[in-house]
Motif scaffolding. Structure first.
Motif, PDB file in Angstrom:
ATOM      1  N   ASP A  75      -5.440 -10.072  -7.442  1.00  0.00           N
ATOM      2  CA  ASP A  75      -4.150  -9.899  -8.111  1.00  0.00           C
ATOM      3  C   ASP A  75      -3.104  -9.601  -7.054  1.00  0.00           C
ATOM      4  O   ASP A  75      -3.189  -8.602  -6.343  1.00  0.00           O
ATOM      5  CB  ASP A  75      -4.222  -8.749  -9.117  1.00  0.00           C
ATOM      6  CG  ASP A  75      -2.892  -8.488  -9.810  1.00  0.00           C
ATOM      7  OD1 ASP A  75      -2.005  -9.362  -9.782  1.00  0.00           O
ATOM      8  OD2 ASP A  75      -2.740  -7.396 -10.395  1.00  0.00           O
ATOM      9  N   ASP A  76      -2.137 -10.481  -6.923  1.00  0.00           N
ATOM     10  CA  ASP A  76      -1.026 -10.233  -6.004  1.00  0.00           C
ATOM     11  C   ASP A  76       0.304 -10.375  -6.728  1.00  0.00           C
ATOM     12  O   ASP A  76       1.301 -10.795  -6.171  1.00  0.00           O
ATOM     13  CB  ASP A  76      -1.104 -11.143  -4.781  1.00  0.00           C
ATOM     14  CG  ASP A  76      -1.119 -12.618  -5.132  1.00  0.00           C
ATOM     15  OD1 ASP A  76      -1.053 -12.952  -6.325  1.00  0.00           O
ATOM     16  OD2 ASP A  76      -1.189 -13.442  -4.204  1.00  0.00           O
ATOM     17  N   SER A  77       0.315  -9.972  -8.002  1.00  0.00           N
ATOM     18  CA  SER A  77       1.513 -10.095  -8.827  1.00  0.00           C
ATOM     19  C   SER A  77       2.590  -9.086  -8.439  1.00  0.00           C
ATOM     20  O   SER A  77       3.766  -9.309  -8.694  1.00  0.00           O
ATOM     21  CB  SER A  77       1.168  -9.938 -10.316  1.00  0.00           C
ATOM     22  OG  SER A  77       0.605  -8.667 -10.564  1.00  0.00           O
ATOM     23  N   VAL A  78       2.204  -7.983  -7.810  1.00  0.00           N
ATOM     24  CA  VAL A  78       3.171  -6.983  -7.359  1.00  0.00           C
ATOM     25  C   VAL A  78       3.309  -7.137  -5.847  1.00  0.00           C
ATOM     26  O   VAL A  78       2.324  -6.990  -5.121  1.00  0.00           O
ATOM     27  CB  VAL A  78       2.698  -5.551  -7.706  1.00  0.00           C
ATOM     28  CG1 VAL A  78       3.701  -4.519  -7.197  1.00  0.00           C
ATOM     29  CG2 VAL A  78       2.471  -5.395  -9.198  1.00  0.00           C
ATOM     30  N   PRO A  79       4.504  -7.436  -5.377  1.00  0.00           N
ATOM     31  CA  PRO A  79       4.690  -7.625  -3.931  1.00  0.00           C
ATOM     32  C   PRO A  79       4.239  -6.389  -3.143  1.00  0.00           C
ATOM     33  O   PRO A  79       4.464  -5.264  -3.552  1.00  0.00           O
ATOM     34  CB  PRO A  79       6.198  -7.833  -3.784  1.00  0.00           C
ATOM     35  CG  PRO A  79       6.656  -8.286  -5.124  1.00  0.00           C
ATOM     36  CD  PRO A  79       5.749  -7.617  -6.117  1.00  0.00           C
ATOM     37  N   ASP A  80       3.604  -6.619  -2.023  1.00  0.00           N
ATOM     38  CA  ASP A  80       3.122  -5.571  -1.119  1.00  0.00           C
ATOM     39  C   ASP A  80       2.051  -4.672  -1.728  1.00  0.00           C
ATOM     40  O   ASP A  80       1.757  -3.613  -1.202  1.00  0.00           O
ATOM     41  CB  ASP A  80       4.274  -4.704  -0.608  1.00  0.00           C
ATOM     42  CG  ASP A  80       5.270  -5.501   0.209  1.00  0.00           C
ATOM     43  OD1 ASP A  80       4.847  -6.476   0.857  1.00  0.00           O
ATOM     44  OD2 ASP A  80       6.465  -5.155   0.184  1.00  0.00           O
ATOM     45  N   ARG A  81       1.470  -5.057  -2.857  1.00  0.00           N
ATOM     46  CA  ARG A  81       0.395  -4.270  -3.472  1.00  0.00           C
ATOM     47  C   ARG A  81      -0.722  -5.180  -3.962  1.00  0.00           C
ATOM     48  O   ARG A  81      -0.972  -5.287  -5.161  1.00  0.00           O
ATOM     49  CB  ARG A  81       0.933  -3.438  -4.632  1.00  0.00           C
ATOM     50  CG  ARG A  81       1.872  -2.360  -4.160  1.00  0.00           C
ATOM     51  CD  ARG A  81       2.044  -1.334  -5.232  1.00  0.00           C
ATOM     52  NE  ARG A  81       2.938  -0.316  -4.758  1.00  0.00           N
ATOM     53  CZ  ARG A  81       2.562   0.918  -4.503  1.00  0.00           C
ATOM     54  NH1 ARG A  81       1.332   1.273  -4.682  1.00  0.00           N
ATOM     55  NH2 ARG A  81       3.436   1.788  -4.073  1.00  0.00           N
ATOM     56  N   PRO A  82      -1.407  -5.834  -3.028  1.00  0.00           N
ATOM     57  CA  PRO A  82      -2.524  -6.683  -3.453  1.00  0.00           C
ATOM     58  C   PRO A  82      -3.645  -5.819  -4.010  1.00  0.00           C
ATOM     59  O   PRO A  82      -3.810  -4.658  -3.617  1.00  0.00           O
ATOM     60  CB  PRO A  82      -2.949  -7.376  -2.157  1.00  0.00           C
ATOM     61  CG  PRO A  82      -2.533  -6.440  -1.083  1.00  0.00           C
ATOM     62  CD  PRO A  82      -1.271  -5.778  -1.590  1.00  0.00           C
ATOM     63  N   ARG A  83      -4.399  -6.387  -4.937  1.00  0.00           N
ATOM     64  CA  ARG A  83      -5.517  -5.653  -5.529  1.00  0.00           C
ATOM     65  C   ARG A  83      -6.716  -6.583  -5.651  1.00  0.00           C
ATOM     66  O   ARG A  83      -6.574  -7.772  -5.852  1.00  0.00           O
ATOM     67  CB  ARG A  83      -5.126  -5.085  -6.888  1.00  0.00           C
ATOM     68  CG  ARG A  83      -3.986  -4.083  -6.743  1.00  0.00           C
ATOM     69  CD  ARG A  83      -3.596  -3.407  -8.010  1.00  0.00           C
ATOM     70  NE  ARG A  83      -3.255  -4.377  -9.048  1.00  0.00           N
ATOM     71  CZ  ARG A  83      -3.197  -4.071 -10.334  1.00  0.00           C
ATOM     72  NH1 ARG A  83      -3.455  -2.857 -10.749  1.00  0.00           N
ATOM     73  NH2 ARG A  83      -2.872  -4.978 -11.217  1.00  0.00           N
ATOM     74  N   TRP A  84      -7.883  -5.986  -5.521  1.00  0.00           N
ATOM     75  CA  TRP A  84      -9.132  -6.729  -5.539  1.00  0.00           C
ATOM     76  C   TRP A  84     -10.070  -6.153  -6.592  1.00  0.00           C
ATOM     77  O   TRP A  84     -10.080  -4.949  -6.831  1.00  0.00           O
ATOM     78  CB  TRP A  84      -9.834  -6.627  -4.187  1.00  0.00           C
ATOM     79  CG  TRP A  84      -9.115  -7.250  -3.052  1.00  0.00           C
ATOM     80  CD1 TRP A  84      -9.319  -8.495  -2.531  1.00  0.00           C
ATOM     81  CD2 TRP A  84      -8.087  -6.666  -2.243  1.00  0.00           C
ATOM     82  NE1 TRP A  84      -8.487  -8.722  -1.464  1.00  0.00           N
ATOM     83  CE2 TRP A  84      -7.709  -7.607  -1.275  1.00  0.00           C
ATOM     84  CE3 TRP A  84      -7.427  -5.435  -2.252  1.00  0.00           C
ATOM     85  CZ2 TRP A  84      -6.736  -7.363  -0.316  1.00  0.00           C
ATOM     86  CZ3 TRP A  84      -6.444  -5.196  -1.314  1.00  0.00           C
ATOM     87  CH2 TRP A  84      -6.117  -6.151  -0.361  1.00  0.00           C
ATOM     88  N   ARG A  85     -10.874  -7.013  -7.175  1.00  0.00           N
ATOM     89  CA  ARG A  85     -11.943  -6.546  -8.061  1.00  0.00           C
ATOM     90  C   ARG A  85     -13.096  -6.058  -7.181  1.00  0.00           C
ATOM     91  O   ARG A  85     -13.362  -6.645  -6.116  1.00  0.00           O
ATOM     92  CB  ARG A  85     -12.436  -7.679  -8.950  1.00  0.00           C
ATOM     93  CG  ARG A  85     -11.439  -8.052 -10.018  1.00  0.00           C
ATOM     94  CD  ARG A  85     -12.030  -9.083 -10.979  1.00  0.00           C
ATOM     95  NE  ARG A  85     -11.070  -9.390 -12.008  1.00  0.00           N
ATOM     96  CZ  ARG A  85     -10.115 -10.303 -11.917  1.00  0.00           C
ATOM     97  NH1 ARG A  85     -10.015 -11.031 -10.823  1.00  0.00           N
ATOM     98  NH2 ARG A  85      -9.269 -10.499 -12.903  1.00  0.00           N
ATOM     99  N   PRO A  86     -13.802  -5.013  -7.595  1.00  0.00           N
ATOM    100  CA  PRO A  86     -14.947  -4.544  -6.806  1.00  0.00           C
ATOM    101  C   PRO A  86     -15.967  -5.652  -6.549  1.00  0.00           C
ATOM    102  O   PRO A  86     -16.556  -5.716  -5.458  1.00  0.00           O
ATOM    103  CB  PRO A  86     -15.544  -3.429  -7.668  1.00  0.00           C
ATOM    104  CG  PRO A  86     -14.389  -2.930  -8.480  1.00  0.00           C
ATOM    105  CD  PRO A  86     -13.531  -4.139  -8.739  1.00  0.00           C
ATOM    106  N   ALA A  87     -16.156  -6.545  -7.503  1.00  0.00           N
ATOM    107  CA  ALA A  87     -17.125  -7.631  -7.345  1.00  0.00           C
ATOM    108  C   ALA A  87     -16.767  -8.561  -6.188  1.00  0.00           C
ATOM    109  O   ALA A  87     -17.646  -9.212  -5.613  1.00  0.00           O
ATOM    110  CB  ALA A  87     -17.229  -8.430  -8.636  1.00  0.00           C
ATOM    111  N   THR A  88     -15.500  -8.617  -5.822  1.00  0.00           N
ATOM    112  CA  THR A  88     -15.066  -9.462  -4.711  1.00  0.00           C
ATOM    113  C   THR A  88     -15.733  -9.027  -3.412  1.00  0.00           C
ATOM    114  O   THR A  88     -16.007  -9.851  -2.539  1.00  0.00           O
ATOM    115  CB  THR A  88     -13.533  -9.406  -4.562  1.00  0.00           C
ATOM    116  OG1 THR A  88     -12.946  -9.852  -5.784  1.00  0.00           O
ATOM    117  CG2 THR A  88     -13.031 -10.265  -3.424  1.00  0.00           C
TER     118      THR A  88
END
Length: 91
Positions: free
Chosen positions: A51-64
């Protein structure tokens, strides 16, 4: 009486959204500093964010990060139980 309608799939999205990791949790998982996690992201040494919908705040799922192993200088495969050990070094 005011009622709020929340579709079933939105509740699922909200629950899944809570499972996304920011830099702090990614760094803790990889046993590195938050600064190092940011640096690895900027160099392309982390998996692409989920998820990179918020600039400068990428997020990852734990499964990644399950099964993903970082590569490059300073990676301690012995900390992650890697069965593959480098047998030769090219310095």
């Amino acid at each position: 009486m005011l009622r709020t309608f929340i579709p079933d799939n939105e509740e699922d999205t909200m629950a899944a959204d809570q499972q996304l990791w920011g830099y702090t949790k990614v760094a803790a998982h990889l046993r590195i500093s938050v600064g190092a996690a940011r640096s690895r992201k900027s160099r392309g040494s982390l998996p692409a964010p989920d998820d990179d919908s918020v600039p400068d705040r990428p997020r990852w799922r734990p499964a990644t990060f399950q099964g993903w192993k970082p590569v490059g200088r300073g990676f301690r495969s012995d900390l992650y139980g890697s069965s593959q050990q480098e047998t030769s070094r090219s310095d």
